[in-house]
Scaffold this active site. Structure first.
Site, PDB file in Angstrom:
ATOM      1  CG  ASN A 160      -0.163 -25.031 -53.726  1.00 54.30           C
ATOM      2  OD1 ASN A 160      -0.451 -23.889 -53.680  1.00 54.30           O
ATOM      3  ND2 ASN A 160      -0.385 -25.746 -52.604  1.00 54.30           N
TER       4      ASN A 160
ATOM      5  CB  SER B  49       5.359 -15.940 -55.926  1.00 52.73           C
ATOM      6  OG  SER B  49       5.323 -14.952 -55.163  1.00 52.73           O
TER       7      SER B  49
ATOM      8  CE1 TYR C 167       7.851 -18.881 -52.103  1.00 52.94           C
ATOM      9  CE2 TYR C 167       7.831 -16.565 -52.927  1.00 52.94           C
ATOM     10  CZ  TYR C 167       7.159 -17.953 -52.642  1.00 52.94           C
ATOM     11  OH  TYR C 167       5.901 -17.729 -52.929  1.00 52.94           O
TER      12      TYR C 167
ATOM     13  CB  ALA D  55      15.837 -18.101 -57.854  1.00 47.83           C
TER      14      ALA D  55
END
Length: 281
Positions: free
Chosen positions: A109, A168, A182, A184
């Site tokens: 995470n 995400s 982010y 990528a």
């Protein structure tokens, strides 16, 4: 009430739910556990009776969380580790595995958003800073790979385990609300999850990803988002609001439990319908 009624009524229902979602005494490791979604996932695992190793690089909030979760249904240990350091991750996973006699579930995470974005200009391709790019990729992609490798190494000999990666929705579509590093990193980790699922399936190790949309966390900085920023995010979501970290817990429990026994290589959005909206535009 007859015996049959009792078996198929409240007691039977509770027994069934308890069986398919039972993670009591399973060893669960959660990276990025000290805040945000990692903290919510850790809380869910402990409250469900698991033995949980909390992993983070921030010592004070990690210790505070461990203290707060102590005395709940499960067992809590914590370890300080930067997931970008492959040798440290391997040592942390091996030590936790040795302590608890195996590793059943790894929540991969830990993640960062990159440099704060203060205006639209900062999202321009020409403005991407390579040091920021390398830092975000180092945690979100390489750090995730480090953790997945370490978890697989201890799970494969036992031919059992679950790896759950926090991706995400920004990895599933272009997203003007976040930066290039982010996007990528999250797009790449989605395919790493699918690749790992194929690789580890013969060893009965399930690998899945959770793809959160906008949640109320401090991933973009130490301060909570302003009301204006939250309203901007809310306008992108059909349900009309950002999510609370609590709302990740149900899916996390599903993917950690026997209820997900035939699920692998999947990416599960938790986004209030945002991806559905993007497909209709």
């Amino acid at each position: 009430m007859t015996a049959h009624d009792d078996a198929t009524g409240t007691n039977g229902r509770e027994a069934y739910l308890g069986r398919v979602f039972d993670i009591r005494d399973r060893h669960v490791l959660v990276t990025g556990a000290a805040s945000g979604l990692g903290q919510a996932i850790a809380e869910a695992m402990v409250d469900a009776g698991a033995v949980v190793t909390l992993v983070d690089r921030d010592a004070d909030p990690l210790r505070e969380l461990a203290d707060r979760l102590a005395g709940r249904s499960g067992t809590v240990e914590h370890a300080l580790c930067d997931v970008a350091d492959a040798s440290a991750v391997r040592a942390t996973v091996e030590a936790a595995t040795a302590r608890f006699g195996g590793l059943d579930v790894a929540f991969v995470n830990a993640g960062i958003a990159g440099a704060p974005r203060t205006d639209d200009e900062s999202r321009r391709l020409e403005r991407v800073q390579l040091d920021d790019w390398e830092r975000v990729i180092g945690v979100n992609l390489t750090g995730a790979l480090n953790t997945m490798r370490a978890a697989a190494a201890v799970m494969r000999p036992r031919r059992s385990g679950r790896i759950v990666v926090t991706a995400s929705t920004a990895g599933l579509r272009a997203d003007p609300m976040v930066g290039y590093p982010y996007v990528a990193s999250k797009a790449a980790i989605v395919n790493v999850v699918r690749q790992a699922a194929l690789d580890l399936a013969p060893d009965q190790i399930r690998v899945n990803a959770i793809a959160p949309g906008p949640f109320r966390t401090n991933i973009g900085g130490k301060r909570p988002r302003s009301a204006e920023a939250e309203a901007t995010w809310a306008r992108t979501i059909p349900l009309g609001r950002m999510a609370d970290p609590e709302e990740i817990k149900g899916l996390a429990l599903l993917l950690a439990s026997p209820a997900s026994s035939f699920m692998t290589g999947a990416v599960f959005p938790v986004d209030g319908g945002a991806l559905a909206l993007s497909h209709t535009i």
